[in-house]
Design a protein around this motif. Structure first.
Motif, mmCIF file in Angstrom:
data_model
loop_
_atom_site.group_PDB
_atom_site.id
_atom_site.type_symbol
_atom_site.label_atom_id
_atom_site.label_comp_id
_atom_site.label_asym_id
_atom_site.label_seq_id
_atom_site.Cartn_x
_atom_site.Cartn_y
_atom_site.Cartn_z
ATOM 1 N N TYR B 32 85.363 39.515 2.132
ATOM 2 C CA TYR B 32 84.143 38.873 1.645
ATOM 3 C C TYR B 32 82.972 39.289 2.526
ATOM 4 O O TYR B 32 83.155 39.865 3.610
ATOM 5 N N GLY B 33 81.784 39.029 2.037
ATOM 6 C CA GLY B 33 80.576 39.332 2.793
ATOM 7 C C GLY B 33 79.657 38.136 2.802
ATOM 8 O O GLY B 33 79.610 37.361 1.846
ATOM 9 N N LEU B 34 78.936 37.994 3.867
ATOM 10 C CA LEU B 34 78.003 36.873 4.026
ATOM 11 C C LEU B 34 76.594 37.419 4.224
ATOM 12 O O LEU B 34 76.388 38.366 4.989
ATOM 13 N N PHE B 35 75.649 36.824 3.546
ATOM 14 C CA PHE B 35 74.263 37.280 3.554
ATOM 15 C C PHE B 35 73.356 36.115 3.927
ATOM 16 O O PHE B 35 73.620 34.977 3.555
ATOM 17 N N TRP B 36 72.266 36.458 4.587
ATOM 18 C CA TRP B 36 71.195 35.487 4.809
ATOM 19 C C TRP B 36 69.907 36.036 4.201
ATOM 20 O O TRP B 36 69.585 37.227 4.377
ATOM 21 N N TYR B 37 69.215 35.132 3.500
ATOM 22 C CA TYR B 37 67.933 35.471 2.894
ATOM 23 C C TYR B 37 66.879 34.489 3.377
ATOM 24 O O TYR B 37 67.165 33.324 3.654
ATOM 25 N N LYS B 38 65.645 34.979 3.418
ATOM 26 C CA LYS B 38 64.482 34.163 3.766
ATOM 27 C C LYS B 38 63.583 34.069 2.543
ATOM 28 O O LYS B 38 63.335 35.073 1.866
ATOM 29 N N GLN B 39 63.086 32.867 2.269
ATOM 30 C CA GLN B 39 62.160 32.686 1.157
ATOM 31 C C GLN B 39 60.905 31.976 1.648
ATOM 32 O O GLN B 39 60.882 30.753 1.800
ATOM 33 N N PRO B 40 59.820 32.718 1.870
ATOM 34 C CA PRO B 40 58.561 32.074 2.251
ATOM 35 C C PRO B 40 57.997 31.270 1.081
ATOM 36 O O PRO B 40 58.519 31.347 -0.035
ATOM 37 N N SER B 41 56.921 30.555 1.341
ATOM 38 C CA SER B 41 56.335 29.711 0.298
ATOM 39 C C SER B 41 55.843 30.529 -0.899
ATOM 40 O O SER B 41 55.714 30.002 -2.007
ATOM 41 N N SER B 42 55.595 31.802 -0.698
ATOM 42 C CA SER B 42 55.152 32.666 -1.798
ATOM 43 C C SER B 42 56.256 32.938 -2.824
ATOM 44 O O SER B 42 55.974 33.365 -3.939
ATOM 45 N N GLY B 43 57.515 32.692 -2.448
ATOM 46 C CA GLY B 43 58.584 32.718 -3.436
ATOM 47 C C GLY B 43 59.551 33.881 -3.386
ATOM 48 O O GLY B 43 60.674 33.753 -3.890
ATOM 49 N N GLU B 44 59.167 35.007 -2.809
ATOM 50 C CA GLU B 44 60.094 36.134 -2.844
ATOM 51 C C GLU B 44 61.269 35.914 -1.896
ATOM 52 O O GLU B 44 61.124 35.290 -0.862
ATOM 53 N N MET B 45 62.425 36.410 -2.277
ATOM 54 C CA MET B 45 63.633 36.313 -1.456
ATOM 55 C C MET B 45 63.769 37.608 -0.667
ATOM 56 O O MET B 45 63.837 38.692 -1.241
ATOM 57 N N ILE B 46 63.858 37.462 0.653
ATOM 58 C CA ILE B 46 63.901 38.622 1.530
ATOM 59 C C ILE B 46 65.263 38.679 2.207
ATOM 60 O O ILE B 46 65.656 37.737 2.900
ATOM 61 N N PHE B 47 65.975 39.784 2.026
ATOM 62 C CA PHE B 47 67.275 39.963 2.662
ATOM 63 C C PHE B 47 67.087 40.154 4.166
ATOM 64 O O PHE B 47 66.255 40.947 4.602
ATOM 65 N N LEU B 48 67.879 39.410 4.964
ATOM 66 C CA LEU B 48 67.733 39.465 6.414
ATOM 67 C C LEU B 48 68.882 40.193 7.102
ATOM 68 O O LEU B 48 68.674 41.081 7.933
ATOM 69 N N ILE B 49 70.125 39.773 6.775
ATOM 70 C CA ILE B 49 71.249 40.239 7.578
ATOM 71 C C ILE B 49 72.536 40.062 6.801
ATOM 72 O O ILE B 49 72.645 39.179 5.949
ATOM 73 N N TYR B 50 73.504 40.925 7.113
ATOM 74 C CA TYR B 50 74.804 40.911 6.434
ATOM 75 C C TYR B 50 75.936 40.915 7.462
ATOM 76 O O TYR B 50 75.850 41.577 8.497
ATOM 77 N N GLN B 51 77.000 40.172 7.133
ATOM 78 C CA GLN B 51 78.220 40.179 7.958
ATOM 79 C C GLN B 51 79.427 40.332 7.051
ATOM 80 O O GLN B 51 79.599 39.535 6.122
ATOM 81 N N GLY B 52 80.238 41.350 7.286
ATOM 82 C CA GLY B 52 81.453 41.540 6.517
ATOM 83 C C GLY B 52 82.635 40.849 7.180
ATOM 84 O O GLY B 52 82.687 40.737 8.415
ATOM 85 N N SER B 53 83.594 40.421 6.382
ATOM 86 C CA SER B 53 84.718 39.659 6.928
ATOM 87 C C SER B 53 85.569 40.492 7.883
ATOM 88 O O SER B 53 86.238 39.939 8.753
ATOM 89 N N TYR B 54 85.536 41.811 7.724
ATOM 90 C CA TYR B 54 86.342 42.660 8.597
ATOM 91 C C TYR B 54 85.542 43.273 9.739
ATOM 92 O O TYR B 54 86.081 44.040 10.539
ATOM 93 N N ASP B 55 84.254 42.937 9.798
ATOM 94 C CA ASP B 55 83.420 43.494 10.881
ATOM 95 C C ASP B 55 83.897 42.939 12.223
ATOM 96 O O ASP B 55 84.124 41.739 12.363
ATOM 97 N N GLN B 56 84.024 43.849 13.180
ATOM 98 C CA GLN B 56 84.526 43.451 14.494
ATOM 99 C C GLN B 56 83.471 42.763 15.344
ATOM 100 O O GLN B 56 83.788 41.959 16.220
ATOM 101 N N GLN B 57 82.220 43.108 15.101
ATOM 102 C CA GLN B 57 81.142 42.541 15.906
ATOM 103 C C GLN B 57 80.215 41.694 15.054
ATOM 104 O O GLN B 57 80.068 41.926 13.847
ATOM 105 N N ASN B 58 79.569 40.749 15.710
ATOM 106 C CA ASN B 58 78.559 39.945 15.026
ATOM 107 C C ASN B 58 77.361 40.811 14.667
ATOM 108 O O ASN B 58 76.918 41.653 15.458
#
Lengths: 114, 115
Positions: B32-58
């Motif tokens: 699986y993969g985990l994503f974080w998004y940021k949404q300012p008051s203007s409304g657009e969703m901005i991709f920030l960072i991704y972590q895969g379940s098999y990734d060895q490092q943060n």
């Protein structure tokens, strides 16, 4: 840079109207998605498409339909708009069916149904 | 059952301080993969960072880092040296590894950065 363009930032329609929300992406992405966003509920998936002319229901498809006649364009259709469809609608696209690929979002359409 | 849980409806932080936004997830899929998004008051969703379940490092991306604790099923976002422009809604999302799976989003955390 990926560009996902939604045709309107703000839209006001009347109950019973047929409403079209258009979304175009310029990066040749296979996958496209439509979400609605409501306060306290987060983003909920309405429909998605993994290929031209292909569509799959998401979590809340009732009252909506979609069309994907060309790879770059994904349209959301409210067949007969109702007040409970007043919401923020977000379109997204992603490159492939790989878990690492993020979805890239448009700026959103704030739709009000009166 | 909710797949993504963000327990903090709102967080306050002072400029230049670090802040952690919590995210726990639920899946039986080993991939699986985990994503974080940021949404300012203007409304657009901005991709920030991704972590895969098999990734060895943060994962890290500039001032953003993920505190990934697989056994606890948590993927907390850490923002270092907060800036006023970090004030926004933050969403955690998960994609499971099976073909044609989609993103499932949490309900979000509103972050307010004060001077």
């Amino acid at each position: 840079d990926v560009k996902v363009t939604q045709s309107s930032r703000y839209l006001v329609k009347r109950t019973g109207e047929k409403v079209f929300l258009e979304c175009v992406q310029d990066m040749d992405h296979e996958n496209m998605f439509w979400y609605r966003q409501d306060p306290g509920l987060g983003l909920r998936l309405i429909y998605f498409s993994y290929d031209v002319k292909m569509k799959e229901k998401g979590d809340i498809p009732e009252g909506y339909s979609v069309s994907r006649e060309k790879k770059e364009r994904f349209s959301l259709i409210l067949e007969s708009a109702s007040t409970n469809q007043t919401s923020m609608y977000l379109c997204a696209s992603s490159l492939s069916d790989r878990e690492r690929q993020p979805q890239h979002f448009g700026d959103g359409t704030r739709l009000s149904i009166l | 059952a909710q797949k993504i849980t963000q327990t903090q409806p709102g967080m306050f932080v002072q400029e230049k301080e670090a802040v952690t936004l919590d995210c726990t997830y639920d899946t039986s899929d080993p991939s699986y993969g985990l994503f974080w998004y940021k949404q300012p008051s203007s409304g657009e969703m901005i991709f920030l960072i991704y972590q895969g379940s098999y990734d060895q490092q943060n994962a890290t991306e500039g001032r953003y880092s993920l505190n990934f604790q697989k056994a606890r099923k948590s993927a907390n976002l850490v923002i270092s040296a907060s800036q006023l422009g970090d004030s926004a809604m933050y969403f955690c999302a998960m994609r499971e590894g099976r073909r044609y799976s989609t993103l499932t989003f949490g309900k979000g955390t509103m972050l307010l950065v004060s001077p």
